[in-house]
Write an enzyme that holds these catalytic residues in place. Sequence first.
Site, PDB file in Angstrom:
ATOM      1  N   ARG A  21       0.816  -1.221   0.000  1.00 43.56           N
ATOM      2  CA  ARG A  21       0.000   0.000   0.000  1.00 43.56           C
ATOM      3  C   ARG A  21       0.851   1.273   0.000  1.00 43.56           C
ATOM      4  O   ARG A  21       0.571   2.188  -0.790  1.00 43.56           O
ATOM      5  CB  ARG A  21      -1.003  -0.039   1.161  1.00 43.56           C
ATOM      6  CG  ARG A  21      -2.157  -1.015   0.892  1.00 43.56           C
ATOM      7  CD  ARG A  21      -2.994  -1.238   2.127  1.00 43.56           C
ATOM      8  NE  ARG A  21      -2.173  -1.794   3.202  1.00 43.56           N
ATOM      9  CZ  ARG A  21      -2.554  -1.842   4.473  1.00 43.56           C
ATOM     10  NH1 ARG A  21      -3.725  -1.345   4.831  1.00 43.56           N
ATOM     11  NH2 ARG A  21      -1.764  -2.383   5.366  1.00 43.56           N
ATOM     12  N   ASN A  39      -6.433  -2.896   1.641  1.00 47.02           N
ATOM     13  CA  ASN A  39      -6.391  -4.357   1.660  1.00 47.02           C
ATOM     14  C   ASN A  39      -7.813  -4.898   1.727  1.00 47.02           C
ATOM     15  O   ASN A  39      -8.667  -4.313   2.385  1.00 47.02           O
ATOM     16  CB  ASN A  39      -5.655  -4.855   2.912  1.00 47.02           C
ATOM     17  CG  ASN A  39      -4.150  -4.796   2.755  1.00 47.02           C
ATOM     18  OD1 ASN A  39      -3.637  -4.609   1.653  1.00 47.02           O
ATOM     19  ND2 ASN A  39      -3.448  -4.964   3.861  1.00 47.02           N
TER      20      ASN A  39
END
Length: 762
Positions: A21, A39
């Site tokens: 990320r 996620n």
Amino acid sequence: MAATGRTRVDVGGIVQGVGFRPFVYRLASRHRLGGWVRNTGHGVEIEVEGTDAARTAFCRALTEEAPPLAVISSVQTRELAPEGEEGFRILASESQASGAVVAEIPPDCDVCDDCLVELFDPANRRYHYPFINCTNCGPRFSIITGVPYDRPATTMAPFAMCPECLREYHDPADRRFHAQPNACPVCGPRLRLLSPDGAELEGDPVARAAAALRAGAVVAVKGTGGFHLAVDAGSAPAVAELRRRKKRDEKPFALMAPDLEAVRSFAHCSDAEGRLLSGVERPIVLLRKREGAPVSPLVAPGNGWFGVMLPSTPLQHLLLRCGPIPLVMTSGNVSDEPIIHRDAVALRRLTGIADLYLTHDREIHTRSDDSILRFMHGEPLLLRRSRGYVPRVLPLPAPQPSVLALGAELKGAVCLTRGKDAVLSQHLGDLKNPAALAGLEEAVAHLRRLLEVAPTLVAHDLHPDYLSSRLAQDMDLPKLAVQHHHAHLAACMADNRLDGETIGVIFDGTGYGPDGTVWGGEFLVGGYAGYTRAGHLSRVGMPGGDAAVREPYRMALSWLYRIHGAALFDRPHPLVDLVAPQQQSLFLAMLEKGINTPQTSSCGRLFDAVAALIGLRTSVHYEGQAAMELEALAEAGRSFAPYPYRIDGDPCFEVDFLPCLAAIDDDLAQGRSRADIARTFHRTVAEAVRASCGRIAAATGLTRVVLSGGVFQNRLLTEEVSELLQEGGLEVFRHRFVPPNDGGIALGQAAIAGYRAGVNGR
Ligand code: ZN
Ligand code: ZN
Ligand code: FE
């Protein structure tokens, strides 16, 4: 104006727990895209908004530049209607099933590009402010004191945000929206330069520290997880002085350089290695030395590699702008104790070592050393998993009752599980002293607090005398003793998310065997449920016990005793002279009668014996030094037909390297190149592994082989073993997310204990 649009991107594969990320955030920022990333139960979801060209470039770079530990199996894109979103955000995880937000403790992250630009922008209010950070970067795990992760539960709690910082903190459109460590020169922590007596020195702390470094001083610099000791790596007297003060004779020092260009001036660095170095975790990466590099040979003697890292904190960036390049940046600790992370302790324990302390008033709650990786066959392998990686979740093959695992002794780390998640602690050092044991207890308590689980079982090493095993005995929980090499096997299986049974080639220095001998060259068959010892290296005596670990010449003499018997000391041999004439009969009696001479099948000791036999190294300053130097020497050699060895015995076979050691001794007598001998020895061990695994595969029908144990930090051996096994039709699994050495062992203990607890609970 260029066409704009919005694209939804679903990424599948191993993309969680690998820094994906923050990587996506940086990629989106670079291409000036708005949107978000998060996620999910299946992988990572992204939405990006911006020009067509930018979105196309983003999608291409997503796979081409992905973090080295990520494995992308699918990328699906879909066009959406633009929403006019400009900034890019990392969203909390959404659990698919319940829609609930999963509590995550983020690892420490290096300073992001946006913050770096501000750090060096004279017009910015955080110009040269060493505590600049935002939602997408900065300290996390090291400053978190409890859950939920919120400013009051961090070491930033004592600093009240000024109105300007508060405005950023509450503005959803700001990059510092809910950035818990948000700070500025008005309200945040302050840098200080201290003399060894703790007095604060006048002037710009960074400029003064840099000037001192240029003059050859040793400066303790507070980093994310603890203090580093810095000196000018180009100055031989400065490096020698640091070695003298630290009483560290030969163990390599890590280097820090400002950017990849600077790194490439003294080390070879591939694109993949460069990506690893510049990743958000900012680990130390082992890079091959460049000939004639302007770095003192005392930095990493007897070693073809430098451990190199890029700056991870704003302070390090500032220091490298005006200090010497590269800098030695070695852990501020005493021998193998954990890294020092508190100012008061640093001032006390680094007395006589550091000339100056570049420090500040933001406390480190949880210490962590630098992580270390090297590349094997183009894949990164962790040698030490700590800062930047901890406490990322390691997914277990199946959900299990919560268990705690305490690891072994060297390279301590503990593991706590919650459902399908395992969390491995930071590197805790060698658990051989009270300071390290206190660190272990602290790590256990902290993980329990952060994960909010109560384990049902505690797993520990079978060795009754390890401090970690004793700590388990003091805990009010059911206990499970796990054999050391079984834990290695399970660690490598869990690391690769394998189930069922595998063949385990477990090569390390030392582990307690249930038969009372020292294991370490093991061929196991099994899984989380249990194991059998299918075979092992033949046993030899370790004359003097632990002394044989520090003095590999003892292992070489032990082999020569097996070859020549009592005539050992009658033959002229350089090693024989290392034992004083009046001691020789005693030494012989030790070998003959087994006095203070435990039997071992250790592969690490076999490498030690060969290193000593060829005269490369007869005593070591740190664990694994002889084997490391043997690998370095072998890299310069040519491989010839493997030496002879024997495999005998049924059902548990023995691999005997006696003919190999005898042949090496003959080759030495004939003056053959030591590099060629070292190389051919590596080849011989790899051949023996192929033959052994072939034998097990034929008997069991198993085709998957896991490689674990500290010996598999050896690149040459690991690559040769992998190639030979694959040629033989076997599938080879190496470690991915935890180290092959004892730093990964708690994960294996946890997988075994979790399996056991699951069976008992049914
Ligand atoms: Zn930032
Ligand atoms: Zn402020
Ligand atoms: Fe081990």
